[in-house]
Every structure is written in structure tokens, then in C-alpha cells.
Design a protein around this motif. Structure first.
Motif, PDB file in Angstrom:
ATOM      1  N   TYR A 167       0.835  -1.206   0.000  1.00 15.22           N
ATOM      2  CA  TYR A 167       0.000   0.000   0.000  1.00 15.22           C
ATOM      3  C   TYR A 167       0.869   1.255   0.000  1.00 15.22           C
ATOM      4  O   TYR A 167       0.594   2.224  -0.718  1.00 15.22           O
ATOM      5  CB  TYR A 167      -0.930   0.003   1.214  1.00 15.22           C
ATOM      6  CG  TYR A 167      -1.729   1.284   1.320  1.00 15.22           C
ATOM      7  CD1 TYR A 167      -2.802   1.521   0.465  1.00 15.22           C
ATOM      8  CD2 TYR A 167      -1.382   2.269   2.237  1.00 15.22           C
ATOM      9  CE1 TYR A 167      -3.517   2.698   0.537  1.00 15.22           C
ATOM     10  CE2 TYR A 167      -2.088   3.443   2.314  1.00 15.22           C
ATOM     11  CZ  TYR A 167      -3.155   3.652   1.466  1.00 15.22           C
ATOM     12  OH  TYR A 167      -3.854   4.829   1.528  1.00 15.22           O
ATOM     13  N   THR A 168       1.939   1.216   0.805  1.00 11.25           N
ATOM     14  CA  THR A 168       2.845   2.366   0.856  1.00 11.25           C
ATOM     15  C   THR A 168       3.452   2.644  -0.506  1.00 11.25           C
ATOM     16  O   THR A 168       3.584   3.796  -0.930  1.00 11.25           O
ATOM     17  CB  THR A 168       3.957   2.111   1.894  1.00 11.25           C
ATOM     18  OG1 THR A 168       3.367   1.855   3.178  1.00 11.25           O
ATOM     19  CG2 THR A 168       4.881   3.309   1.998  1.00 11.25           C
ATOM     20  N   LEU A 169       3.814   1.578  -1.235  1.00  8.41           N
ATOM     21  CA  LEU A 169       4.346   1.750  -2.587  1.00  8.41           C
ATOM     22  C   LEU A 169       3.269   2.262  -3.542  1.00  8.41           C
ATOM     23  O   LEU A 169       3.545   3.077  -4.431  1.00  8.41           O
ATOM     24  CB  LEU A 169       4.899   0.420  -3.112  1.00  8.41           C
ATOM     25  CG  LEU A 169       6.177  -0.098  -2.454  1.00  8.41           C
ATOM     26  CD1 LEU A 169       6.488  -1.504  -2.927  1.00  8.41           C
ATOM     27  CD2 LEU A 169       7.347   0.828  -2.761  1.00  8.41           C
ATOM     28  N   CYS A 170       2.033   1.782  -3.343  1.00  7.87           N
ATOM     29  CA  CYS A 170       0.947   2.123  -4.271  1.00  7.87           C
ATOM     30  C   CYS A 170       0.508   3.578  -4.189  1.00  7.87           C
ATOM     31  O   CYS A 170      -0.278   4.035  -5.032  1.00  7.87           O
ATOM     32  CB  CYS A 170      -0.251   1.204  -4.036  1.00  7.87           C
ATOM     33  SG  CYS A 170      -0.001  -0.481  -4.647  1.00  7.87           S
ATOM     34  N   ILE A 171       0.951   4.308  -3.194  1.00  8.60           N
ATOM     35  CA  ILE A 171       0.604   5.727  -3.132  1.00  8.60           C
ATOM     36  C   ILE A 171       1.772   6.619  -3.538  1.00  8.60           C
ATOM     37  O   ILE A 171       1.694   7.843  -3.428  1.00  8.60           O
ATOM     38  CB  ILE A 171       0.096   6.130  -1.726  1.00  8.60           C
ATOM     39  CG1 ILE A 171       1.167   5.899  -0.660  1.00  8.60           C
ATOM     40  CG2 ILE A 171      -1.169   5.378  -1.372  1.00  8.60           C
ATOM     41  CD1 ILE A 171       0.767   6.397   0.721  1.00  8.60           C
ATOM     42  N   GLU A 172       2.846   5.998  -4.045  1.00  7.68           N
ATOM     43  CA  GLU A 172       3.972   6.787  -4.539  1.00  7.68           C
ATOM     44  C   GLU A 172       3.543   7.577  -5.780  1.00  7.68           C
ATOM     45  O   GLU A 172       2.997   7.005  -6.728  1.00  7.68           O
ATOM     46  CB  GLU A 172       5.144   5.879  -4.896  1.00  7.68           C
ATOM     47  CG  GLU A 172       5.912   5.345  -3.702  1.00  7.68           C
ATOM     48  CD  GLU A 172       6.680   6.443  -2.987  1.00  7.68           C
ATOM     49  OE1 GLU A 172       7.192   7.361  -3.674  1.00  7.68           O
ATOM     50  OE2 GLU A 172       6.765   6.398  -1.755  1.00  7.68           O
ATOM     51  N   PRO A 173       3.758   8.877  -5.807  1.00  3.10           N
ATOM     52  CA  PRO A 173       3.316   9.699  -6.952  1.00  3.10           C
ATOM     53  C   PRO A 173       3.853   9.249  -8.292  1.00  3.10           C
ATOM     54  O   PRO A 173       3.200   9.443  -9.317  1.00  3.10           O
ATOM     55  CB  PRO A 173       3.838  11.099  -6.581  1.00  3.10           C
ATOM     56  CG  PRO A 173       3.907  11.107  -5.092  1.00  3.10           C
ATOM     57  CD  PRO A 173       4.316   9.714  -4.720  1.00  3.10           C
ATOM     58  N   VAL A 174       5.035   8.596  -8.308  1.00  2.00           N
ATOM     59  CA  VAL A 174       5.626   8.190  -9.588  1.00  2.00           C
ATOM     60  C   VAL A 174       4.726   7.200 -10.331  1.00  2.00           C
ATOM     61  O   VAL A 174       4.767   7.103 -11.558  1.00  2.00           O
ATOM     62  CB  VAL A 174       7.023   7.590  -9.353  1.00  2.00           C
ATOM     63  CG1 VAL A 174       6.930   6.251  -8.629  1.00  2.00           C
ATOM     64  CG2 VAL A 174       7.769   7.435 -10.671  1.00  2.00           C
ATOM     65  N   LEU A 175       3.886   6.447  -9.598  1.00  2.82           N
ATOM     66  CA  LEU A 175       2.982   5.483 -10.223  1.00  2.82           C
ATOM     67  C   LEU A 175       1.787   6.147 -10.898  1.00  2.82           C
ATOM     68  O   LEU A 175       1.064   5.499 -11.663  1.00  2.82           O
ATOM     69  CB  LEU A 175       2.452   4.483  -9.184  1.00  2.82           C
ATOM     70  CG  LEU A 175       3.441   3.492  -8.608  1.00  2.82           C
ATOM     71  CD1 LEU A 175       2.744   2.593  -7.596  1.00  2.82           C
ATOM     72  CD2 LEU A 175       4.075   2.658  -9.701  1.00  2.82           C
ATOM     73  N   TRP A 176       1.585   7.417 -10.621  1.00  5.92           N
ATOM     74  CA  TRP A 176       0.354   8.082 -11.057  1.00  5.92           C
ATOM     75  C   TRP A 176       0.631   9.218 -12.020  1.00  5.92           C
ATOM     76  O   TRP A 176      -0.122  10.167 -12.103  1.00  5.92           O
ATOM     77  CB  TRP A 176      -0.409   8.560  -9.815  1.00  5.92           C
ATOM     78  CG  TRP A 176      -0.639   7.425  -8.860  1.00  5.92           C
ATOM     79  CD1 TRP A 176       0.127   7.104  -7.785  1.00  5.92           C
ATOM     80  CD2 TRP A 176      -1.653   6.427  -8.948  1.00  5.92           C
ATOM     81  NE1 TRP A 176      -0.356   5.978  -7.177  1.00  5.92           N
ATOM     82  CE2 TRP A 176      -1.449   5.541  -7.866  1.00  5.92           C
ATOM     83  CE3 TRP A 176      -2.726   6.207  -9.820  1.00  5.92           C
ATOM     84  CZ2 TRP A 176      -2.277   4.448  -7.648  1.00  5.92           C
ATOM     85  CZ3 TRP A 176      -3.545   5.113  -9.603  1.00  5.92           C
ATOM     86  CH2 TRP A 176      -3.316   4.256  -8.530  1.00  5.92           C
ATOM     87  N   ARG A 177       1.722   9.121 -12.775  1.00  2.66           N
ATOM     88  CA  ARG A 177       1.993  10.102 -13.829  1.00  2.66           C
ATOM     89  C   ARG A 177       1.076   9.876 -15.037  1.00  2.66           C
ATOM     90  O   ARG A 177       0.709  10.819 -15.735  1.00  2.66           O
ATOM     91  CB  ARG A 177       3.460  10.001 -14.284  1.00  2.66           C
ATOM     92  CG  ARG A 177       4.468  10.290 -13.180  1.00  2.66           C
ATOM     93  CD  ARG A 177       4.447  11.767 -12.789  1.00  2.66           C
ATOM     94  NE  ARG A 177       5.483  12.066 -11.818  1.00  2.66           N
ATOM     95  CZ  ARG A 177       5.272  12.175 -10.520  1.00  2.66           C
ATOM     96  NH1 ARG A 177       4.037  12.016 -10.051  1.00  2.66           N
ATOM     97  NH2 ARG A 177       6.254  12.462  -9.685  1.00  2.66           N
ATOM     98  N   THR A 178       0.734   8.593 -15.269  1.00  2.00           N
ATOM     99  CA  THR A 178      -0.173   8.226 -16.355  1.00  2.00           C
ATOM    100  C   THR A 178      -1.355   7.479 -15.760  1.00  2.00           C
ATOM    101  O   THR A 178      -1.174   6.499 -15.035  1.00  2.00           O
ATOM    102  CB  THR A 178       0.541   7.329 -17.384  1.00  2.00           C
ATOM    103  OG1 THR A 178       1.609   8.062 -17.989  1.00  2.00           O
ATOM    104  CG2 THR A 178      -0.424   6.865 -18.461  1.00  2.00           C
ATOM    105  N   ILE A 179      -2.564   7.943 -16.057  1.00  2.42           N
ATOM    106  CA  ILE A 179      -3.775   7.312 -15.526  1.00  2.42           C
ATOM    107  C   ILE A 179      -4.738   7.062 -16.680  1.00  2.42           C
ATOM    108  O   ILE A 179      -5.279   8.004 -17.265  1.00  2.42           O
ATOM    109  CB  ILE A 179      -4.457   8.181 -14.455  1.00  2.42           C
ATOM    110  CG1 ILE A 179      -3.480   8.514 -13.316  1.00  2.42           C
ATOM    111  CG2 ILE A 179      -5.689   7.474 -13.899  1.00  2.42           C
ATOM    112  CD1 ILE A 179      -4.049   9.485 -12.289  1.00  2.42           C
TER     113      ILE A 179
END
Length: 374
Positions: free
Chosen positions: A122-134
């Protein structure tokens, strides 16, 4: 049957032996003694299932002293236990590697499942780098629109202002549009397809005004309820290089219109790629685009049935445009209808399908860590 012939032959012919395996041989103590005498360099000897050997007297002690690696007649023949397969502990993978894996998973599956594995994930899943493309698509059930919108709000929050690329299909709202624009000033690509729940032209125009970094915009099968989209096109800033504005060509009644083409020509001089599938423009609108967009390289005019490209305009297109799709070219690679006569149901779902809203998981707040069991 006891027989020392083979053992005697080995002893007489192989004085340099170092490793010897005689599983199930009929040799006796006599044959074994001859081998030990005739093969002084012997280090490894396998006598499993040699049941005629008695190892009487000092023969047993001699074997132990002379042979380093000995398997005698009573050594079990069963296969050794298979090696235990190593179980990878995913929690021990480096964070950078896990982030790369989660990028491949995608935002929908992260929000639906991956983030619920454990607290570390979960901690990894809220890293902003994962959400550059949605990219989130709802093509199954109109009852799920609110759920997908809630997921989108969560995803935008996690991007922490770093969102670059957004694609939304089959859901959306005025509020979501405004929120994306206010939280994503670095946005370069925006795609909205079949978003008929975004109703307000004014809301979208204001959103576009905030997206000063936008380079690519796609609006497919998307009409405002209260106004023509001309003002939306005019509100696009002049730096946009890719514009896709796909709709349904009106074939009944006959309704040619160059309003949208003229607005594009007046507003987007830097265009390099333009897709206008199903547009009602005529040669007048197309000529205006060619005059005003000198950098245009690719142009998709499929299902633009009011165009006549037989004479000079067709020749000009072939000279000016490197990648050209003609009005009657195949639309097999396009997943939407192209005319108002096409039979098409975007929501290809079971009409008896239950509304999931009563049982869908509530997406936890990103500050709530007490939820996780580890």
C-alpha cells in the motif's frame, strides 16, 4: 546370482579407476577384494543392491579406509528428496523494482487489488511516480460510473500534481474535469471518450484554460448537452500539436457544417496531428485547416462524407500531408460508430445486471494505515 567375472575383469583391465558404480552387481567378497587390489587409486565406489557381498573379516574396515565416497549394499535406493523450490518473498524486492512492476499493473488493478495486499505494498501504491499516467476505462456497466469516478479522484490525489497523461472512457463529471485541471497543471495529454456525463461547456472551457502545458487533446463521441463545442475548440491554446475530435457524421438529415473545422483552423496553428472521424465539414472547412495549419503531418478524415477530394483539394492533400486517411478508408481499428445511422450500444452489458454500488469496496483514505494486517 553370485558371479565375480565382471569384477575380476574390471580389476584386471582398469588400474587407473577412481570412480566405480556397480549397482545390482552379483560380485562377492572375492570380486570386491580383487577390485581393491587392482585399482589402488579408487576413491568412489557404489555397491548399492550388491547383495552377495558379505564384507566378512577386515574387508569392511578396508573399504572404509581405502574408499572416500562409499555407498554400500544397504544404502537406500530411494531418490533423494527433490530440492525445495525457493519461495520468493516479494516484500524483499527492492522498492525501485516493485515500483516498475506496479507500473505495468496499471492504476485500475492497483486500486482494485494490489494496494490491498499488505501495508508495504500500500505504501508503494501511493507513490506519486505510479500516477503520472492514468488510463481508466468503463465499458461494461453504466451503473459503475460513480465507482470509476471515485477511483479517478483517488488516482489524481496520488499523483501529487505530477500527472502527465489522462485517459477517461465511459464516465466522468463536471466536478472531475475541474478537479483534474486544478490538480494537474503539468498535464500534457488528455483523452475523453464517450464522457456524456460531462455536461457543462463552461466548466470544460475553464478547465482547458488551466492546462497551459497541454499538447494532446482527444474528444471522442462527446457532445455537450447545452451548447455546441465550438467554444471548447476555440479555448484550446495555440501550442496543442495533436487534436482528435471524433463524432458521428450526420447522414440523415443532411447537415454539412464547417463550424468546427473553421474553429480548429483559427485556434491551433501548431497542429501536427489531427483526427476528425465522422465530422460534417465540407471542402471549405478542410481548406481552411490546410491554410492555417502549415505544420500538419497526419490527417484522419475517415467518415467525413461531405468532403469531395476528387480534384485539386485531393492533390493538395497528397502533397501536403504525409499520413492521410481518406473518408472511405476502413475504420476497423476504430472502436466507435462513425455515423448517426450506425447500430451501436456502448454499454454492452446484461440489462438484469445488479448495481454493484451496495457491495463495492470503499477506497480507503491514503492516510489510513490501521487498515492493514501487516
Amino acid at each position: 546370482m553370485a558371479c565375480d567375472d565382471e569384477a575380476l575383469a574390471i580389476a584386471g583391465n582398469m588400474p587407473e579407476l577412481r570412480c566405480l558404480q556397480l549397482i545390482g552387481n552379483g560380485l562377492t567378497d572375492v570380486g570386491l577384494t580383487t577390485i581393491l587390489d587392482g585399482c589402488p587409486r579408487l576413491e568412489s565406489l557404489d555397491l548399492r543392491a550388491c547383495f552377495h557381498i558379505e564384507l566378512e573379516g577386515n574387508l569392511g574396515n578396508r573399504l572404509l579406509e581405502q574408499i572416500k565416497d562409499l555407498c554400500n549394499k544397504i544404502t537406500p535406493m530411494e531418490n533423494p528428496d527433490p530440492p525445495v523450490e525457493e519461495v520468493r518473498n516479494w516484500l524483499e524486492l527492492p522498492c525501485d523494482l516493485m515500483l516498475m512492476i506496479l507500473m505495468k499493473v496499471g492504476p485500475f488493478d492497483i486500486l482494485e487489488s494490489a494496494q490491498f495486499v499488505c501495508k508495504v505494498w500500500y505504501t508503494l501504491c501511493i507513490e506519486p511516480v505510479l500516477w503520472r499516467t492514468i488510463h481508466i476505462q468503463n465499458v461494461k456497466d453504466p451503473h459503475m460510473v460513480l465507482k470509476y469516478e471515485k477511483m479517478m479522484f483517488n488516482a489524481v490525489n496520488r499523483s501529487a500534481g505530477g500527472l502527465i497523461d489522462v485517459s477517461i472512457e465511459g464516465f466522468g463529471s463536471d466536478q472531475l474535469c475541474s478537479y483534474i485541471a486544478s490538480q494537474s497543471r503539468q498535464l500534457k495529454r488528455l483523452r475523453l471518450a464517450n464522457c456524456d456525463t460531462i455536461l457543462s461547456e463552461n466548466v470544460f472551457v475553464k478547465a482547458l484554460e488551466k492546462l497551459s502545458s497541454l499538447e494532446e487533446l482527444e474528444l471522442t463521441l462527446w457532445d455537450f448537452e447545452y451548447a455546441e463545442p465550438i467554444s471548447v475548440i476555440k479555448s484550446c491554446h495555440s501550442l496543442i500539436t495533436t487534436f482528435k475530435f471524433n463524432n458521428l457524421c450526420s447522414t440523415s438529415p443532411y447537415q454539412p457544417s464547417d463550424n468546427e473545422a473553421l474553429a480548429i483552423a483559427a485556434s491551433m496553428p501548431q497542429l501536427r496531428h489531427l483526427q476528425l472521424i465522422g465530422n460534417n465539414m465540407t471542402n471549405v472547412g478542410l481548406t481552411a485547416i490546410l491554410d492555417s495549419c502549415p505544420r500538419l503531418q497526419s490527417l484522419d478524415l475517415r467518415a467525413c462524407y461531405y468532403l469531395d477530394l476528387e480534384e485539386d483539394l485531393g492533390k493538395r492533400l497528397s502533397e501536403q500531408i504525409k499520413d492521410l486517411r481518406h473518408p472511405y478508408d476502413s475504420t476497423e481499428d476504430y472502436n466507435f460508430p462513425t455515423t448517426d445511422n450506425d447500430p451501436y450500444d456502448y454499454w454492452q452489458y446484461d440489462s438484469n445486471h445488479n448495481d454493484y454500488s451496495a457491495t463495492e469496496p470503499d477506497y480507503i483514505d491514503d492516510n489510513d494505515y490501521d487498515y492493514w494486517p501487516c
